[in-house]
Enzyme design. Structure first.
Site, PDB file in Angstrom:
ATOM      1  N   GLN A  16      63.706  43.662  58.663  1.00  0.00           N
ATOM      2  CA  GLN A  16      63.855  44.688  59.573  1.00  0.00           C
ATOM      3  C   GLN A  16      62.878  44.599  60.759  1.00  0.00           C
ATOM      4  OE1 GLN A  16      64.095  48.753  57.867  1.00  0.00           O
ATOM      5  NE2 GLN A  16      62.819  47.999  56.221  1.00  0.00           N
ATOM      6  N   TYR A  67      57.103  38.781  50.891  1.00  0.00           N
ATOM      7  CA  TYR A  67      57.787  39.249  49.833  1.00  0.00           C
ATOM      8  C   TYR A  67      57.640  40.613  49.578  1.00  0.00           C
ATOM      9  CZ  TYR A  67      58.583  39.314  44.715  1.00  0.00           C
ATOM     10  OH  TYR A  67      59.205  39.491  43.403  1.00  0.00           O
ATOM     11  N   THR A  68      58.773  41.369  49.875  1.00  0.00           N
ATOM     12  CA  THR A  68      58.641  42.981  49.963  1.00  0.00           C
ATOM     13  C   THR A  68      59.191  43.652  48.737  1.00  0.00           C
ATOM     14  OG1 THR A  68      60.513  42.712  51.325  1.00  0.00           O
ATOM     15  CG2 THR A  68      58.605  42.860  52.522  1.00  0.00           C
ATOM     16  N   ASP A 108      50.468  50.049  53.675  1.00  0.00           N
ATOM     17  CA  ASP A 108      49.561  51.584  53.021  1.00  0.00           C
ATOM     18  C   ASP A 108      49.441  51.362  51.445  1.00  0.00           C
ATOM     19  OD1 ASP A 108      52.409  51.254  52.469  1.00  0.00           O
ATOM     20  OD2 ASP A 108      52.705  53.397  52.496  1.00  0.00           O
ATOM     21  N   TYR A 131      52.342  44.129  44.160  1.00  0.00           N
ATOM     22  CA  TYR A 131      52.565  43.952  45.812  1.00  0.00           C
ATOM     23  C   TYR A 131      51.313  44.016  46.614  1.00  0.00           C
ATOM     24  CZ  TYR A 131      54.660  45.216  50.319  1.00  0.00           C
ATOM     25  OH  TYR A 131      54.823  45.354  51.866  1.00  0.00           O
ATOM     26  N   TRP A 156      56.541  52.582  54.907  1.00  0.00           N
ATOM     27  CA  TRP A 156      57.857  53.443  54.782  1.00  0.00           C
ATOM     28  C   TRP A 156      58.708  52.906  55.792  1.00  0.00           C
ATOM     29  CZ3 TRP A 156      57.663  59.021  52.401  1.00  0.00           C
ATOM     30  CH2 TRP A 156      56.759  59.116  51.359  1.00  0.00           C
TER      31      TRP A 156
HETATM   32  N1  LIG Z   1      59.428  47.530  54.099  1.00  0.00           N
HETATM   33  C1  LIG Z   1      58.504  48.605  54.136  1.00  0.00           C
HETATM   34  O1  LIG Z   1      58.788  49.718  53.648  1.00  0.00           O
HETATM   35  C2  LIG Z   1      57.118  47.977  54.637  1.00  0.00           C
HETATM   36  C3  LIG Z   1      56.153  48.793  54.433  1.00  0.00           C
HETATM   37  C4  LIG Z   1      54.781  48.306  54.547  1.00  0.00           C
HETATM   38  C5  LIG Z   1      54.470  47.202  55.268  1.00  0.00           C
HETATM   39  N2  LIG Z   1      55.748  46.443  55.232  1.00  0.00           N
HETATM   40  C6  LIG Z   1      55.357  44.943  55.686  1.00  0.00           C
HETATM   41  O2  LIG Z   1      56.036  44.908  56.862  1.00  0.00           O
HETATM   42  C7  LIG Z   1      56.389  43.520  56.974  1.00  0.00           C
HETATM   43  C8  LIG Z   1      58.044  43.642  57.493  1.00  0.00           C
HETATM   44  O3  LIG Z   1      58.819  44.095  56.469  1.00  0.00           O
HETATM   45  P1  LIG Z   1      60.222  44.350  56.517  1.00  0.00           P
HETATM   46  O4  LIG Z   1      60.639  45.495  56.248  1.00  0.00           O
HETATM   47  O5  LIG Z   1      60.741  43.807  57.982  1.00  0.00           O
HETATM   48  O6  LIG Z   1      60.755  43.256  55.673  1.00  0.00           O
HETATM   49  P2  LIG Z   1      62.252  42.949  55.025  1.00  0.00           P
HETATM   50  O7  LIG Z   1      63.172  43.630  55.717  1.00  0.00           O
HETATM   51  O8  LIG Z   1      62.134  43.053  53.543  1.00  0.00           O
HETATM   52  O9  LIG Z   1      62.328  41.385  55.298  1.00  0.00           O
HETATM   53  C9  LIG Z   1      61.652  40.409  54.656  1.00  0.00           C
HETATM   54  C10 LIG Z   1      61.390  39.111  55.491  1.00  0.00           C
HETATM   55  O10 LIG Z   1      60.522  38.339  54.844  1.00  0.00           O
HETATM   56  C11 LIG Z   1      61.552  36.976  54.929  1.00  0.00           C
HETATM   57  N3  LIG Z   1      60.967  36.149  53.616  1.00  0.00           N
HETATM   58  C12 LIG Z   1      60.918  36.476  52.666  1.00  0.00           C
HETATM   59  N4  LIG Z   1      60.586  35.480  51.748  1.00  0.00           N
HETATM   60  C13 LIG Z   1      60.697  34.373  52.637  1.00  0.00           C
HETATM   61  C14 LIG Z   1      60.141  33.104  52.491  1.00  0.00           C
HETATM   62  N5  LIG Z   1      59.847  32.378  51.212  1.00  0.00           N
HETATM   63  N6  LIG Z   1      60.056  32.226  53.546  1.00  0.00           N
HETATM   64  C15 LIG Z   1      60.238  32.791  54.740  1.00  0.00           C
HETATM   65  N7  LIG Z   1      60.536  34.079  55.011  1.00  0.00           N
HETATM   66  C16 LIG Z   1      60.771  34.898  54.118  1.00  0.00           C
HETATM   67  C17 LIG Z   1      62.864  37.356  54.769  1.00  0.00           C
HETATM   68  O11 LIG Z   1      63.611  36.398  55.200  1.00  0.00           O
HETATM   69  P3  LIG Z   1      65.277  36.133  55.531  1.00  0.00           P
HETATM   70  O12 LIG Z   1      65.253  36.405  56.893  1.00  0.00           O
HETATM   71  O13 LIG Z   1      65.475  34.714  55.494  1.00  0.00           O
HETATM   72  O14 LIG Z   1      65.778  37.265  54.718  1.00  0.00           O
HETATM   73  C18 LIG Z   1      62.921  38.516  55.897  1.00  0.00           C
HETATM   74  O15 LIG Z   1      62.949  37.953  57.175  1.00  0.00           O
HETATM   75  C19 LIG Z   1      55.999  42.684  55.781  1.00  0.00           C
HETATM   76  O16 LIG Z   1      54.948  42.055  55.898  1.00  0.00           O
HETATM   77  C20 LIG Z   1      55.952  44.019  54.757  1.00  0.00           C
HETATM   78  O17 LIG Z   1      54.978  43.593  53.890  1.00  0.00           O
HETATM   79  C21 LIG Z   1      56.913  46.783  54.940  1.00  0.00           C
END
Ligand SMILES: NC(=O)c1ccc[n+]([C@@H]2O[C@H](COP(=O)([O-])OP(=O)(O)OC[C@H]3O[C@@H](n4cnc5c(N)ncnc54)[C@H](OP(=O)(O)O)[C@@H]3O)[C@@H](O)[C@H]2O)c1
Length: 297
Positions: A16, A67-68, A108, A131, A156
């Site tokens: 995202q 890893y999400t 968070d 996580y 979120w």
């Molecule tokens: N989603 C939430 O609600 C949330 C909340 C708080 C914090 N965050 C943090 O915000 C950040 C961005 O979250 P997001 O929602 O954009 O995540 P997301 O949509 O779940 O996407 C995860 C990304 O990580 C990549 N990824 C996973 N395993 C990998 C690996 N082994 N090697 C290389 N790339 C890998 C995926 O690769 P592909 O492109 O190949 O699929 C994808 O681009 C993360 O650090 C997450 O922890 C997220």
């Protein structure tokens, strides 16, 4: 540098935040946003990171891949910790070697949710699940490896891209009149597009000044707070106005929706430090929710 713009190299391809940064970067005259993901950069193989990142010639690194899968992490804590902890530290080590800033996304879920007010950056961390522990390991590794870092705790996250709560609600409402949603967890819904705008502003600040007050941990979420049930209700209200799917929201306690990972009851984040130091504040979550729903319908 190419075409006079600096290269912002973002980890991941389809996530995202990376998709939002690529979209916002298209019109940005200061940064050329480049995504770097699998197979060139695989965070589950930390030794592969150095060559991939150095070949990408970053001026700024955004560490957005992670890893999400919050529930799955309970059964795969080691894999989550390699990606969210060890690999994050490796990215920061390379950023330090290249002498470029690294902007890292955290969560968070490093907090246990027992505080009765919004969390500030200095509040004690105590993750409830695997996580959160793996992301906390990443924060520690980044801070140790690269003084020139910004850790952004967000929450979120929703967007037109990938998998998220907002898209799940719209999909479920296609086939149902009512949906039960947890009402005893509160937090800050945050649009990944707003996160991208914030990151671009922060990157400008980091490139322009090496002042220590611009570095460290910052909370960055949408303004305002909600329960998951409030968030769902808002999504359906906006959708219904546009002629999209609608469902009644049944408000249930977390105990009625068992999942493997415990979530914090209150994970609201206080974002004033970001405003005071980087002059960045994200829009109200309702405004951005309406924009994302409009785009999806
Ligand atoms: N989603 C939430 O609600 C949330 C909340 C708080 C914090 N965050 C943090 O915000 C950040 C961005 O979250 P997001 O929602 O954009 O995540 P997301 O949509 O779940 O996407 C995860 C990304 O990580 C990549 N990824 C996973 N395993 C990998 C690996 N082994 N090697 C290389 N790339 C890998 C995926 O690769 P592909 O492109 O190949 O699929 C994808 O681009 C993360 O650090 C997450 O922890 C997220």
């Amino acid at each position: 540098m190419t075409d006079g713009r600096r290269r912002m190299v973002v980890t991941g391809q389809h996530g995202q935040v990376v998709q939002s940064l690529l979209e916002r970067g298209r019109d940005d005259d200061r940064f050329n946003v480049v995504a770097l993901g699998r197979p060139e950069l695989d965070l589950s193989v930390p030794d592969s990171i150095e060559a991939a990142l150095k070949n990408a010639r970053p001026d700024v690194i955004v560490s957005a891949a992670a890893y999400t899968a919050v529930d799955q992490a309970e059964a795969e804590e080691e894999a989550a910790t390699v990606i969210n902890g060890v690999a994050a530290g490796k990215i920061a080590t390379i950023a330090a070697e290249l002498n470029v800033p690294v902007i890292h996304l955290s969560t968070d879920y490093v907090f246990d949710g027992s505080k009765r007010a919004a969390y500030v950056e200095t509040d004690p961390v105590a993750p409830l699940g695997a996580y959160g522990r793996s992301k906390l390991a990443g924060e520690i590794a980044i801070a140790e490896a690269a003084p020139n870092h910004v850790i952004l705790r967000t929450a979120w996250v929703y967007s037109p891209f990938g998998k998220n709560f907002l898209k799940t609600m719209l999909r479920l409402a296609e086939g149902r009149d009512s949906i039960n949603v947890v009402d005893d967890q509160v937090g800050n819904p945050t649009s990944a597009l707003d996160i991208a705008d914030g990151i671009l502003r922060i990157a400008i600040n980091l490139v322009a000044s090496d002042h220590p007050r611009l570095r460290g941990i910052f909370h960055m979420t949408g303004s305002g707070w909600a329960s998951w049930a409030d968030f769902a209700t808002e999504i359906f209200q906006v959708s219904a106005v546009q002629g999209g799917p609608f469902a009644e929201v049944g408000r249930i306690p977390s105990s009625a929706y068992p999942v493997p990972a415990r979530r914090p009851a209150n994970s609201c984040l206080d974002c004033r430090k970001l405003l005071e130091n980087h002059d960045v504040v994200l829009p109200d979550w309702q405004t951005s929710t309406a924009q994302v729903v409009d785009r999806l319908l």
